[in-house]
Write an enzyme that holds these catalytic residues in place. Structure first.
Site, PDB file in Angstrom:
ATOM      1  CG  HIS A 127      -1.740   1.236   1.383  1.00 16.81           C
ATOM      2  ND1 HIS A 127      -1.647   2.093   2.456  1.00 16.81           N
ATOM      3  CD2 HIS A 127      -2.673   1.781   0.561  1.00 16.81           C
ATOM      4  CE1 HIS A 127      -2.508   3.091   2.298  1.00 16.81           C
ATOM      5  NE2 HIS A 127      -3.131   2.917   1.151  1.00 16.81           N
ATOM      6  CB  SER A 128       0.933   4.238   0.344  1.00 21.54           C
ATOM      7  OG  SER A 128       1.388   5.555   0.301  1.00 21.54           O
ATOM      8  CG  LEU A 129       7.268   4.520   0.864  1.00 21.10           C
ATOM      9  CD1 LEU A 129       7.830   5.232  -0.362  1.00 21.10           C
ATOM     10  CD2 LEU A 129       7.802   5.175   2.136  1.00 21.10           C
TER      11      LEU A 129
END
Length: 679
Positions: A330-332
Site C-alpha cells: 500500500h502506498s510507499l
C-alpha cells in the site's frame, strides 16, 4: 406450553440438572478498556478438548485464529505468532454478568463460575432457590430462579449495617452459558490454506482513517476475503477445491524508527505546532528516509528479511502447504516492493527467456541477429566485419559513432546503423542488470532502465518467487518518472514475478497509473473494477446513461441540420448544378466531420475496446491499471474524500475480490458467476 428456545425449562423439586457448556473467550484491551471476545466455535472446541484431556500441566499450546495466535493453556495466555503484540488473557467462560457502561456481558472468573455452577446445581436438584453468594469483590449474587439471577454492586464500604441488597445499587443481570447472552460467535476459518499473501504498509505507523495499525487493517482485509469466498466461490468450496487465502502483515516502520533517528530529529524539531511536527516526523518523513541511501538500506533489509522470516515460520507451522506466495503493498510499501522485485535475480534459464528482445545470452544467436539487422538495412557486405569483432545485438546497441568508425564502417552506413539503434532504443528499457552504459549513451537514449534513479542500496533476495504483485494506491508511476524513466519497455517483466496489478481509487491523491508509461501514444481508460455484487454503482450507470443520451441527442440534432443544409444547397437551376455539387460535397464533409469528432464519448464504446489494448509483458500481457468505483456520497466532492480514497483499500470488497479472483485463476479456479466488465 414448551419453554422458549434458548431458555432453560422451569425446574421442579428434584429436577434434572444439565452441566453448562463452556465457551472460551480472550480479553481485548483498547485504550485501557477491556472487552471479552469469544473464540470461534472450532477454536473453543479445540481448547476445551485440550483442557478436558488434562494437558494443562504440560503447558500445551493450542493454535487458534487460523494459526496466527497460540493459546498457552496453563498460563491462560493468547500470544501472537507472526508479529509483536501484547499478550491477552484467556478464560474458560460459563457464567456472565452485564457490564455497567456498554451493556456487554462480562465473564466471571473461572473459580467463581465453578462456585456459581455448584450453587445452581444444588438449587435445581433440590428445588431450593433464593440462593445468595458473595463474589471475591464483596459483590452479592442472588439466584432467584433459572430465569432471574441478579448481581448487586457494593456501593458503600463493607460495613455490616448495610443490610438489604436492594440498597446496594442497581441490580445487574446474570446469565448462565454463552447461548443465553447476546454475543456473536465468529464463524471460524477453513483449515486449508491455498495461498499466502504478504502485505507491506505505507508511510507512518497508522494505515487507515481510524489510525489503526497494519495488523488491524490486514485483519479487516482477511475478514472481507473470507466473506467474499463464501459469496463468490461457493461451488468451489462445496467441492473442497477452495480453502482460504492467508494475509500476513509486514511492518518496517518500527524497525526504521528504532534506529535512533527519532531522537536526532527531536533535537532539531521546532517547539511550535508540536503535534503537526510530530505527525510529519512520524509519517511524511518516511518518503525522505526511503530516498536516503542510509535509511533505504534499513527499509529494504527489514522488508525482505521480515518477508523471508514470515515465509519460513509459516512453512514450519504449515508443513502441508503447497500453494504459492504473492505480495501486496500500500502506498510507499508498493514502491519498496517494486524496487525489491526489479532487483531480484531470475534463474539462468528463465533469464534467457525473459531477456528475449532486450539482450541475447547466446553469442552465436546474437551474431545471427546482427546479420539480420544489417540485411534489413541493406548493409550485408559489412557482416564479416561485425562477425570478426564478435558483435552481438547487445554490443551493437552499445555502439557509438566512434566505435563504428574504428571498425572501418563508412559514414553513410554508420548513419544508417546509428539511426536504427536510436529508433529501437526509444522502445527499450534495459533490464536492471545492465548498468554499464556510458554517460553519452544515457543522454542519447530517451527511455531508460526501470532501475534508473533507484537509491544506491544492496537489494536483498527473497527466498521465493511471488506469483502476483498487487499495488494499492501506489505512487510507482510518479517515482519512476521523477527518477528519469520516461517509458517502460513492453517486453519488460519483473525478473521473478509474472503478475502485476495497480489498483487505485479514482480520488486517491497518491495513486498514479502505469500503463501510459508502456503505451504512451494511446489514450485509454484504466479497467473499471466491477462491483462485488455484479453491477455498476447506480450513480455511475446514471451518469453513463445521461452521457450516452446527450451524445445521441447531439448526433440527431446534427443529422437533422445536415439534411436541412443539403436541401437548402440543392439548386433546381441546371446551370448551377456543377457549382452546387462542390458546395454540397464541402457542406456534407463539413457537417459529417462534426459528429465524427466525438463518437468516442460514450463510455460503453471505450469499455468494449479496452481489453484489446496490448500493455506489454509486465502483467503477462494482461491489463495492469484497475480503478475502483467511487461511492455515491464520494462523487459529491472529490477533495473531501481524497484522504479516505487513499485509505479505503483495507475494507474494499471490490479490491479483495479482484485479489482473490486473480490468485485462484492461477490455480484454474474461477468465480461462481463472472462479474460483468471483468477481464
Amino acid at each position: 406450553p414448551p419453554p422458549a428456545a434458548g431458555e432453560p425449562p422451569e425446574p421442579e423439586p428434584g429436577g434434572r440438572y444439565e452441566a453448562v457448556v463452556p465457551h472460551w473467550f480472550w480479553c481485548k484491551v483498547t485504550d485501557a478498556r477491556e472487552r471479552w471476545v469469544p473464540f470461534s466455535a472450532q477454536d473453543s472446541e479445540r481448547l476445551e478438548e485440550a483442557h478436558g484431556a488434562g494437558k494443562e500441566q504440560d503447558d500445551v499450546v493450542v493454535p487458534t485464529s487460523g494459526g496466527r495466535y497460540d493459546v498457552h493453556l496453563r498460563t491462560r495466555q493468547r500470544v501472537a505468532v507472526y508479529w509483536e503484540e501484547e499478550v491477552s488473557e484467556v478464560r474458560r467462560c460459563t457464567w456472565f454478568y452485564k457490564g455497567d457502561k456498554d451493556n456487554k456481558f462480562i465473564p466471571y472468573s473461572e473459580s467463581f463460575s465453578e462456585e456459581l455452577e455448584e450453587a445452581y446445581m444444588i438449587a435445581v436438584t433440590l428445588g431450593e432457590w433464593k440462593k445468595k453468594l458473595e463474589s471475591p469483590n464483596r459483590e452479592v449474587i442472588i439466584l432467584h430462579n433459572p430465569k432471574l439471577m441478579v448481581h448487586y454492586h457494593p456501593v458503600a464500604s463493607s460495613d455490616d449495617w448495610v443490610s438489604t441488597p436492594t440498597e446496594q445499587g442497581r441490580p445487574r443481570t446474570v446469565k448462565r452459558g454463552v447461548e443465553n447472552i447476546a454475543v456473536e460467535i465468529p464463524n471460524g476459518e477453513p483449515l486449508q490454506i491455498d495461498h499466502l499473501v504478504f502485505v507491506v504498509h505505507g508511510i507512518g505507523p497508522a494505515c487507515d482513517i481510524r489510525f489503526r495499525s497494519i495488523v488491524q487493517c490486514v485483519n479487516d482485509f482477511r475478514n472481507v476475503s473470507l466473506s467474499m469466498l463464501q459469496a463468490h466461490f461457493k461451488k468451489a468450496q462445496e467441492q473442497q477445491q477452495v480453502g482460504r487465502v492467508e494475509f500476513l502483515p509486514v511492518n518496517w516502520h518500527s524497525s526504521l524508527h528504532s534506529t535512533g533517528v527519532d531522537v536526532d530529529l527531536e533535537r532539531i524539531t521546532l517547539p511550535s505546532i508540536n503535534r503537526l511536527r510530530h505527525f510529519i516526523n512520524d509519517t511524511i518523513l518516511d518518503v525522505f528516509f526511503y530516498n536516503s541511501s542510509t535509511y533505504c538500506q534499513t527499509i529494504v533489509d527489514t522488508v525482505a528479511s521480515e518477508m523471508n522470516r514470515l515465509h519460513q515460520l509459516f512453512l514450519q507451522r504449515n508443513p502441508q502447504f503447497k500453494g504459492g506466495v504473492s505480495i501486496a503493498g500500500h502506498s510507499l510499501g508498493s514502491l519498496i516492493l517494486f524496487d525489491l522485485l526489479t532487483n531480484q535475480k531470475a534463474d539462468p534459464e528463465e533469464d534467457e527467456h525473459c531477456a528475449q528482445g532486450s539482450r541475447t545470452t547466446s553469442s552465436t544467436g546474437g551474431i545471427e541477429e546482427v546479420k539480420e539487422i544489417l540485411k534489413k538495412l541493406e548493409l550485408s557486405e559489412y557482416c564479416d566485419v561485425f562477425e570478426k569483432e564478435k558483435m552481438d545485438r547487445q554490443a551493437l546497441f552499445l555502439c557509438t559513432e566512434k566505435n563504428l568508425k574504428e571498425m572501418g564502417i563508412p559514414l553513410g552506413p554508420r548513419m544508417k546503423i546509428l539511426h536504427y539503434i536510436s529508433s529501437k532504443t526509444e522502445m527499450k528499457v534495459w533490464s536492471p542488470s545492465q548498468h554499464g552504459e556510458s554517460s553519452e549513451d544515457v543522454r542519447s537514449c530517451q527511455y531508460r532502465d526501470v532501475g534508473l534513479g533507484q537509491v544506491s542500496a544492496n537489494y536483498p533476495q527473497l527466498n521465493y518467487k511471488p506469483t502476483i504483485f498487487f499495488a494499492f494506491g501506489s505512487p510507482i508511476g510518479m517515482f519512476l518518472t521523477v527518477r528519469g524513466v520516461k517509458r517502460i519497455d513492453p517486453n519488460y517483466s519483473l525478473p521473478t514475478c509474472k503478475g502485476f496489478f495497480n489498483i487505485f481509487h479514482p480520488f486517491d491523491p497518491v495513486a498514479y497509473r502505469i500503463e501510459p508509461m508502456i503505451v504512451p501514444d494511446l489514450e485509454f481508460e484504466p479497467m473499471l473494477l466491477p462491483h462485488h455484487k455484479g453491477r455498476k454503482r447506480m450513480h455511475l450507470e446514471l451518469k453513463e446513461g445521461l452521457t450516452r443520451m446527450s451524445v445521441d441527442l447531439k448526433n440527431n440534432l446534427l443529422g437533422s441540420l445536415r439534411v436541412a443544409w443539403q436541401s437548402f444547397t440543392r439548386a433546381p437551376v441546371p446551370a448551377l448544378e456543377a457549382g452546387s455539387t462542390e458546395a454540397e460535397a464541402e457542406a456534407e464533409a463539413g457537417t459529417e466531420k462534426q459528429p465524427d469528432t466525438k463518437p468516442e464519448e460514450p463510455p460503453a464504446a471505450v469499455k468494449e475496446e479496452t481489453p484489446l489494448i496490448n500493455v506489454g509483458r509486465l502483467n503477462a500481457g494482461n491489463r495492469i491499471d484497475y480503478v475502483l468505483q467511487e461511492k455515491p456520497i464520494e462523487s459529491f466532492n472529490e477533495y473531501l474524500f481524497a484522504l479516505q480514497g487513499h485509505l479505503c483499500y483495507w475494507e474494499s470488497e471490490d479490491t479483495v475480490l479482484l485479489v482473490l479472483k486473480e490468485i485462484y485463476q492461477t490455480q484454474g479456479i474461477t468465480l461462481d458467476q463472472p462479474l460483468p466488465g471483468s477481464q
